[in-house]
Design a protein around this motif. Structure first.
Motif, mmCIF file in Angstrom:
data_model
loop_
_atom_site.group_PDB
_atom_site.id
_atom_site.type_symbol
_atom_site.label_atom_id
_atom_site.label_comp_id
_atom_site.label_asym_id
_atom_site.label_seq_id
_atom_site.Cartn_x
_atom_site.Cartn_y
_atom_site.Cartn_z
ATOM 1 N N TRP A 43 39.384 -6.979 7.818
ATOM 2 C CA TRP A 43 39.148 -8.214 8.558
ATOM 3 C C TRP A 43 37.722 -8.712 8.382
ATOM 4 O O TRP A 43 37.476 -9.917 8.298
ATOM 5 N N VAL A 47 36.792 -12.412 7.023
ATOM 6 C CA VAL A 47 35.885 -13.336 7.707
ATOM 7 C C VAL A 47 34.802 -13.815 6.738
ATOM 8 O O VAL A 47 34.461 -15.003 6.702
ATOM 9 N N GLU A 96 40.461 -13.165 14.073
ATOM 10 C CA GLU A 96 41.185 -14.334 13.582
ATOM 11 C C GLU A 96 40.426 -15.623 13.915
ATOM 12 O O GLU A 96 40.336 -16.527 13.088
ATOM 13 N N ALA A 99 37.370 -15.905 11.668
ATOM 14 C CA ALA A 99 37.684 -16.347 10.307
ATOM 15 C C ALA A 99 37.770 -17.874 10.257
ATOM 16 O O ALA A 99 37.235 -18.507 9.332
#
Length: 451
Positions: A43, A47, A96, A99
Motif C-alpha cells: 500500500w 500511495v 485508500e 492514494a
C-alpha cells in the motif's frame, strides 16, 4: 521603466525553493507515517505510485487550463488545492484515501511546476538557460534536502508536519503574486510515440524508464527501508537528505565525464555501480554503521540522480537538433511511467526479503539495464565525440524543461508581448518546414546501421 531580467528570474526560483521545502518534508513524511501506522509495503508503494500518476497527468494536461485562467491564478489554485490535500492527509490516515489524495496532490504539483518553469522560460535569455537549469536543480534538490532537516524536529504523529507542508505550499504563491512579468502562451510540443522513440534511441528510452523505476521506488520506499532497519525519524531524515545531496553534488562531474566518451559506457557504469552498492546492502546489511551507510547512500544518490540527465544527453546526441524537444518530452514520459511503476513492483521484493528487498529490486533493475546497454554497444556505433551536445543538467519534472533546455533549437513557447521574441536557433540554417527524423534524414552523423 524597463524591469531588469534578473528579478524576473528570481521570482519563480524563490517560489520553487519554498514549494520544494514542503515537498521534501511530505515525500518522506508520507512513507514514515504510513509505516508507523502499520500499513503494508504494498500500500505504501501504491500511495507513492499514485503521486507520480497524478504528476504525469498534471504536467501534461494543465497547460490549457493555465492559459485560460492565467499563470498566477492557476498557481494560486494549485497551491490552495495542495495545501488542503496535505492537511487532509494529517486528519485521515487511511491508505485508500491517501492514494486518492496523493494522486490529486501530484496533479496540483504538476500544475505548480508547469507555471514555475514556463515563467523561468519567458524571463531567461536562451544563452543563459543552461545556468538557470543548474540553479533550478540546486534549489529544487537543496530545498528538498533542507526539508528533511525540518522533519527531524517535529512529532510524526501530530498534524504539525502536515501543517508545515501546507504552509510551504501557500507561501510559494507570494513571490509570483508580487511580480509583473509578461507571461507566455503555452504551446507544449508533441512528444514522439514511445515505439518510434525506442527505435531512434533504444539506450536512451530504456535508461530513462529504468531510472524512473529506481527513483520512484527510492523516493517512495527508501524511508520505509530505514524505518524497518531500526532508524528513528531523525536518522531516517538524515539519510534522505544525504541521498538527495549526493544526487545534487555528483550530477555535474558525472555529466562532464559523459561528454568525453560514449555515454552508454557512463550509463552502464552508473547502473553497474548502483547494482554493486545494492548487492552490498543485501549481502552485508550495513545499517548498524551509520557513516558507512551514509557514504554508500551518498554515492547511490549520485549515481541514480545522474541516470536520467545522461540518458537525455545520449538521446539528444542521436537525433537532429530540431528533434531535441520532442525527444526530451518523450524521455520524460518514459521516466514518468517508470516512476509510477517502480513503487508498485518493489514491494514484491520487500515482502520476500524484508526491508533489504528494496535493494534487491534495485540490483535486478540495474542488472537488466547494464546487459541491455552493453548489448546496444554491439549493435550501434557510438556517436562521435565531435557530434556530442554539451551535457546539460536536467530534472524530470515537466515538459517545459524541454523548452528551457539550451539544446532545443526551436522553442515552442510564444510569449504574449513582442519583446520576448522567439529564438529559433543560434547559427544553424535549418528549414523548419522540413520533416526531421532519425529514420528519414540522410544525416551522416545521425543515421546509424541498426540491425
Amino acid at each position: 521603466m524597463k524591469v531588469p531580467k534578473l528579478p524576473g528570474i528570481l521570482f519563480p526560483l524563490i517560489s520553487l525553493a519554498i514549494y520544494s521545502l514542503g515537498h521534501g518534508v511530505l515525500s518522506t513524511l508520507v512513507t514514515v507515517r504510513l509505516s508507523a501506522e502499520g500499513v503494508s509495503s504494498t500500500w505504501i508503494g501504491l500511495v507513492s505510485s499514485a503521486y507520480f500518476a497524478g504528476l504525469i497527468v498534471g504536467t501534461f494536461v494543465n497547460a490549457r487550463l493555465i492559459v485560460s485562467v492565467g499563470h498566477i491564478r492557476a498557481f494560486a489554485a494549485y497551491a490552495s488545492i495542495l495545501a488542503a490535500i496535505t492537511l487532509l492527509l494529517g486528519l485521515v490516515v487511511v491508505p485508500e484515501f491517501w492514494a486518492l489524495m496523493r494522486f490529486l496532490g501530484g496533479f496540483a504539483s504538476g500544475g505548480l511546476l508547469v507555471v514555475i518553469e514556463s515563467w523561468i522560460l519567458v524571463t531567461t535569455p536562451s544563452v543563459k538557460r543552461g545556468q538557470v537549469m543548474a540553479a533550478y536543480m540546486i534549489l529544487f534538490y537543496g530545498s528538498m534536502a533542507l526539508g528533511q532537516m525540518v522533519l527531524k524536529n517535529v512529532d510524526l504523529n501530530t498534524l504539525v508536519p502536515f501543517a508545515i507542508c501546507a504552509i510551504s505550499a501557500s507561501l510559494s504563491v507570494v513571490p509570483l503574486a508580487l511580480a509583473r512579468v509578461n507571461m507566455p502562451i503555452l504551446e507544449v510540443g508533441k512528444s514522439l510515440p514511445l515505439g518510434r522513440l525506442l527505435r531512434i534511441t533504444p539506450a536512451g528510452i530504456t535508461s530513462s524508464f529504468a531510472s524512473g523505476l529506481l527513483l520512484g521506488a527510492l523516493y517512495g520506499l527508501l524511508p520505509l527501508f530505514f524505518a524497518g532497519s531500526g532508524y528513528d525519524l531523525a536518522n531516517t531524515a538524515n539519510m534522505m537528505a544525504i541521498v538527495i545531496i549526493g544526487g545534487m553534488a555528483l550530477q555535474y562531474p558525472i555529466g562532464r565525464m559523459s561528454d568525453l566518451t560514449d555515454r552508454r559506457i557512463i550509463l552502464a557504469a552508473l547502473f553497474g555501480i548502483t547494482m554493486v552498492i545494492s548487492i552490498f546492502f543485501v549481502w552485508a546489511a550495513p545499517t548498524e554503521n551509520f557513516w558507512l551507510t551514509a557514504s554508500f547512500i551518498f554515492l547511490l544518490g549520485g549515481t541514480m540522480f545522474s541516470m536520467y540527465p545522461i540518458s537525455l544527453s545520449h538521446a539528444c546526441d542521436e537525433v537532429e537538433p530540431s528533434m531535441v524537444m520532442s525527444v526530451n518530452q518523450g524521455l520524460l514520459i518514459a521516466y514518468s511511467i517508470g516512476a509510477m511503476v517502480g513503487p508498485t513492483m518493489a514491494p514484491f521484493f520487500i515482502e520476500v526479503r524484508g526491508p533489504l528487498g528494496l535493494f534487491a529490486f534495485f540490483s535486478v533493475v540495474c542488472a537488466f539495464t547494464v546487459v541491455f546497454l552493453l548489448y546496444r554497444r554491439t549493435r550501434r556505433e557510438a556517436v562521435p565525440l565531435t557530434e556530442h551536445f554539451s551535457h546539460t543538467l536536467s530534472i524530470p519534472n515537466t515538459p517545459i524543461m524541454a523548452e528551457i533546455d539550451p539544446r532545443s533549437e526551436f522553442p515552442e513557447i510564444t510569449p504574449v508581448m513582442p519583446e520576448y521574441e522567439r529564438r529559433h536557433h543560434d547559427h544553424h540554417d535549418v528549414d523548419v518546414g522540413q520533416n526531421h527524423s532519425a529514420a528519414d534524414q540522410d544525416h551522416p552523423a545521425r543515421r546509424r546501421n541498426d540491425h
